[in-house]
Design an enzyme around this catalytic site. Structure first.
Site, PDB file in Angstrom:
ATOM      1  N   ASP A 172     -22.745  20.834 -62.829  1.00  0.00           N
ATOM      2  CA  ASP A 172     -22.596  20.560 -64.262  1.00  0.00           C
ATOM      3  C   ASP A 172     -23.374  19.277 -64.570  1.00  0.00           C
ATOM      4  O   ASP A 172     -23.094  18.227 -63.980  1.00  0.00           O
ATOM      5  CB  ASP A 172     -21.102  20.381 -64.588  1.00  0.00           C
ATOM      6  N   ASP A 199     -24.304  20.147 -70.131  1.00  0.00           N
ATOM      7  CA  ASP A 199     -23.260  19.800 -71.094  1.00  0.00           C
ATOM      8  C   ASP A 199     -23.862  19.356 -72.433  1.00  0.00           C
ATOM      9  O   ASP A 199     -24.699  18.443 -72.460  1.00  0.00           O
ATOM     10  CB  ASP A 199     -22.457  18.629 -70.491  1.00  0.00           C
ATOM     11  N   GLU A 242     -25.185  24.294 -72.670  1.00  0.00           N
ATOM     12  CA  GLU A 242     -24.061  24.414 -73.600  1.00  0.00           C
ATOM     13  C   GLU A 242     -24.545  23.872 -74.934  1.00  0.00           C
ATOM     14  O   GLU A 242     -24.934  22.699 -75.019  1.00  0.00           O
ATOM     15  CB  GLU A 242     -22.844  23.612 -73.111  1.00  0.00           C
ATOM     16  N   HIS A 282     -13.262  25.885 -69.339  1.00  0.00           N
ATOM     17  CA  HIS A 282     -12.248  24.819 -69.246  1.00  0.00           C
ATOM     18  C   HIS A 282     -11.932  24.198 -70.598  1.00  0.00           C
ATOM     19  O   HIS A 282     -11.062  23.326 -70.699  1.00  0.00           O
ATOM     20  CB  HIS A 282     -12.776  23.747 -68.289  1.00  0.00           C
ATOM     21  N   ASP A 283     -12.666  24.646 -71.649  1.00  0.00           N
ATOM     22  CA  ASP A 283     -12.409  24.125 -72.999  1.00  0.00           C
ATOM     23  C   ASP A 283     -11.732  25.154 -73.894  1.00  0.00           C
ATOM     24  O   ASP A 283     -11.303  24.811 -75.005  1.00  0.00           O
ATOM     25  CB  ASP A 283     -13.730  23.746 -73.703  1.00  0.00           C
TER      26      ASP A 283
HETATM   27  O1  TEU Z   1     -17.813  20.259 -74.477  1.00  0.00           O
HETATM   28  C1  TEU Z   1     -18.530  20.003 -75.680  1.00  0.00           C
HETATM   29  C2  TEU Z   1     -17.865  20.631 -76.783  1.00  0.00           C
HETATM   30  O2  TEU Z   1     -18.483  21.145 -77.667  1.00  0.00           O
HETATM   31  C3  TEU Z   1     -16.398  20.647 -76.684  1.00  0.00           C
HETATM   32  O3  TEU Z   1     -15.951  19.338 -77.045  1.00  0.00           O
HETATM   33  C4  TEU Z   1     -15.872  21.652 -77.606  1.00  0.00           C
HETATM   34  O4  TEU Z   1     -16.442  21.434 -78.890  1.00  0.00           O
HETATM   35  C5  TEU Z   1     -14.420  21.451 -77.716  1.00  0.00           C
HETATM   36  O5  TEU Z   1     -13.933  21.092 -76.452  1.00  0.00           O
HETATM   37  C6  TEU Z   1     -13.865  22.772 -78.153  1.00  0.00           C
HETATM   38  O6  TEU Z   1     -12.490  22.610 -78.233  1.00  0.00           O
HETATM   39  C7  TEU Z   1     -18.405  19.659 -73.343  1.00  0.00           C
HETATM   40  C8  TEU Z   1     -17.487  19.889 -72.161  1.00  0.00           C
HETATM   41  O7  TEU Z   1     -17.380  21.285 -71.913  1.00  0.00           O
HETATM   42  C9  TEU Z   1     -16.153  19.279 -72.497  1.00  0.00           C
HETATM   43  O8  TEU Z   1     -15.197  19.546 -71.466  1.00  0.00           O
HETATM   44  C10 TEU Z   1     -16.340  17.777 -72.634  1.00  0.00           C
HETATM   45  O9  TEU Z   1     -15.118  17.205 -73.052  1.00  0.00           O
HETATM   46  C11 TEU Z   1     -17.422  17.455 -73.691  1.00  0.00           C
HETATM   47  O10 TEU Z   1     -18.586  18.258 -73.579  1.00  0.00           O
HETATM   48  C12 TEU Z   1     -17.896  16.030 -73.502  1.00  0.00           C
HETATM   49  O11 TEU Z   1     -18.609  15.946 -72.284  1.00  0.00           O
END
Ligand code: TEU
Ligand code: CA
Length: 563
Positions: A104, A206, A265, A337-338
């Site tokens: 990542d 990311d 992403e 994970h989000d």
């Molecule tokens: O996520 C970016 C992002 O767009 C997320 O914040 C998303 O909008 C939100 O979580 C949806 O609920 C990436 C990573 O996947 C996330 O785990 C990190 O917290 C974030 O970037 C910052 O690095």
């Protein structure tokens, strides 16, 4: 490497990627946190599932403010997860199973404890000052602009030492890197090359479409009464993004013989731009994670739940399939994970949990693109039954909760949003067996294990040929051998049907038709069969429905016809 189809131009077009959130995957030293050795110990399970790539969420040195998405050393492993030697062993042992490792890459921002930032904040004339985004206060002493952070509050944090603000789109411990600075970009590319030389097979990048901000960082639109403005349109898909992505491709990947996997992403990316970004002729990225489909049940912001609407989902995914078509390439995902667990979000995690989990997996995997399976998705794991804010640990949730309290907002409505969409739903420990704490750790897990692990776990499903696990195993295997599944075109059927998700994939004279009853009811449909020589390829009930112009589908029944 994976046994791929003849016409396969590149390995990741017939691969399935498995995302591991290492913190919650498997703990081998009893500290309650998953670790790299836990992944090594579970390679047999992952090889049995048949996945081709493991994408690891960050395991680098980090203060863990955002569970590792705040990196303080890109070229060392946090002791929480193990050591570089462990990672080298993981790469080597995975290769014995024909499995590649993808890391990542979090380079829109670093941790505020990264030496680069420590130097940058030490003085205004430090050589690394411009590796981050610093601005003086406005004439009136206010912040440089009105943008709000993804994690609540302003994007600006005041630094007493040098009397300036620094930008952080996420938490104040995640200062944004300044991609306008060529020395910073060089340092990122050198780090990426160092990982590729170490044997990783690519990167998940990311929020990579946030690295180019609109010059001048102007105020965003601000609705009357809102405390902040919307900076997102001024940071997403910015003016130099394609330039930076092409430079990264040139400096890191272009000179290498083998093909790597790069998935960016890209919150807020539209299909038209994604076609350009993922077209190999443009030498940027292989695929992107887009957010349109996972936004269809969110109204005014992430926490505002809208009812699920199958027509919206079909319209969104169908558009991405036809828009990217032959030129670009889709990633395919429900979970990460989000995101909350899909069987709870858009399936039926009670009466029809297994059937709906199999339907969700089948619908996704038969689309054109590379599918991503998030740890536990192959078991049909569900959201966690949260009852109190004290059970959450994610700073995104806790910051928003504090913000709602601070504004005397509706905490009950916010709690509903946390239960439905909170990222902790996806981060509860993996269910290995029905023992205490699901066999995840012999210590106290950092986040509570879902109480339903006795009914939903790997040990029980690996031994059951009718389990969700074995259904995913069949989907993953089919992608490697079925040329229509991998390379066929896509045509949506039943576009206006509120219960049935159906589509065809065709390649030369071959084809497949998927029919799915995305509801708790029986449905009956008539249609013109696309072929009179089709056979049933896969279905999720003990007996497949007959192939005819009239079809009856039971609740959450999915069937794929192949000719
Ligand atoms: O996520 C970016 C992002 O767009 C997320 O914040 C998303 O909008 C939100 O979580 C949806 O609920 C990436 C990573 O996947 C996330 O785990 C990190 O917290 C974030 O970037 C910052 O690095
Ligand atoms: Ca551990």
């Amino acid at each position: 490497m994976t046994q791929s189809l003849g016409e396969n131009p590149v390995w990741w077009k017939t691969s399935t990627v498995y995302q591991i959130y290492p913190r919650s995957f498997a703990d081998t030293n009893g500290d309650g946190f998953g670790d790299v050795r836990g992944i090594i110990d579970r390679l047999g399970y992952l090889a049995h599932l048949g996945v081709d790539v493991l994408w690891l969420s960050p395991i680098y040195k980090s203060p863990q403010d955002d569970n590792g998405y705040d990196i303080s050393d890109y070229q060392d492993i946090d002791p929480l997860f193990g050591s570089l030697a462990d990672v080298d062993e993981l790469i080597a042992r995975a290769k014995e199973h024909n499995i590649r490792i993808v890391m990542d890459l979090v380079v829109n921002h670093s941790s505020d404890e990264h030496p680069w930032f420590v130097e940058s904040r030490s003085s205004k004339d430090n050589p690394k000052r411009d590796w981050y985004i610093w601005r003086p206060a406005r004439e009136d002493g206010g912040r440089p602009n009105n943008w709000s952070s993804f994690f609540s509050g302003s994007v600006w944090e005041w630094d007493e030492g040098t009397q300036e603000y620094f930008l952080h789109l996420f938490s104040k411990k995640q200062p944004d890197l300044n991609w306008e600075n060529p020395d910073l970009r060089r340092a990122v590319y050198d780090m990426m090359n160092w990982w590729l030389d170490r044997g990783v097979a690519g990167f998940r990048m990311d929020v990579i479409n946030l690295i180019s901000k609109v010059p001048g960082l102007p105020d965003g639109e601000q609705a009357p009464g809102d405390e902040f403005g919307n900076g997102f349109p001024l940071t997403a898909n910015g003016p130099r993004l394609t330039e930076f992505l092409q430079e990264m491709h040139r400096e890191v990947f272009a000179h290498r013989d083998e093909a790597f996997l790069t998935v960016g992403e890209c919150p807020g990316i539209r299909a038209e731009f994604a076609t350009e970004v993922t077209n190999p002729a443009n030498a940027m990225l292989d695929m992107v994670f887009q957010f349109e489909h996972v936004g269809i049940d969110q109204g005014n912001g992430k926490w505002d739940e809208l009812p699920f609407d199958l027509l919206k989902l079909k319209s969104s995914l169908g558009y991405w399939q036809t828009q990217l078509g032959e030129e670009g390439w889709n990633s395919l995902y429900w979970n990460n994970h989000d995101q909350p667990r899909i069987v709870s979000r858009w399936g039926n995690d009670a009466e029809y949990r297994e059937l709906s989990a199999k339907l969700l997996g089948t619908v996704l995997h038969f689309h054109r693109g590379t599918p991503y399976v998030y740890q536990g998705e192959e078991l049909g794991m569900t959201n966690f039954p949260f009852t109190s804010i004290d059970q959450f640990q994610d700073l995104e949730t806790l910051n928003h909760h504090r913000e709602v309290l601070g504004h005397n907002g509706d905490v009950n409505a916010a709690m509903n949003g946390f239960r439905k969409f909170g990222r902790d739903n996806a981060r509860t420990p993996m269910h290995w067996d029905g023992s205490v704490d699901a066999g995840f750790s012999r210590g106290t897990p950092w986040l509570a294990v879902n109480p339903n692990h006795q009914q939903i776990n790997a040990a029980q499903q690996v031994g059951d040929p009718n389990s969700v696990f074995h259904f995913y195993r069949r989907l993953i295997a089919l992608r490697k051998t079925d040329r229509v599944m991998a390379f066929g075109d896509f045509t949506m059927w039943f576009e206006h049907d509120p219960e049935v998700y159906g589509f065809t994939r065709r390649l030369d004279a071959e084809g497949l038709l998927l029919l799915a009853n995305w509801s708790n009811n029986d449905v009956h449909r008539t249609f013109e069969p696309p072929s009179d020589s089709a056979v049933t390829l896969i279905h999720n009930y003990p007996d497949a429905p007959a192939i005819a112009a009239e079809i009856s589908l039971r609740p959450w029944e999915v069937v794929v016809h192949r000719w």
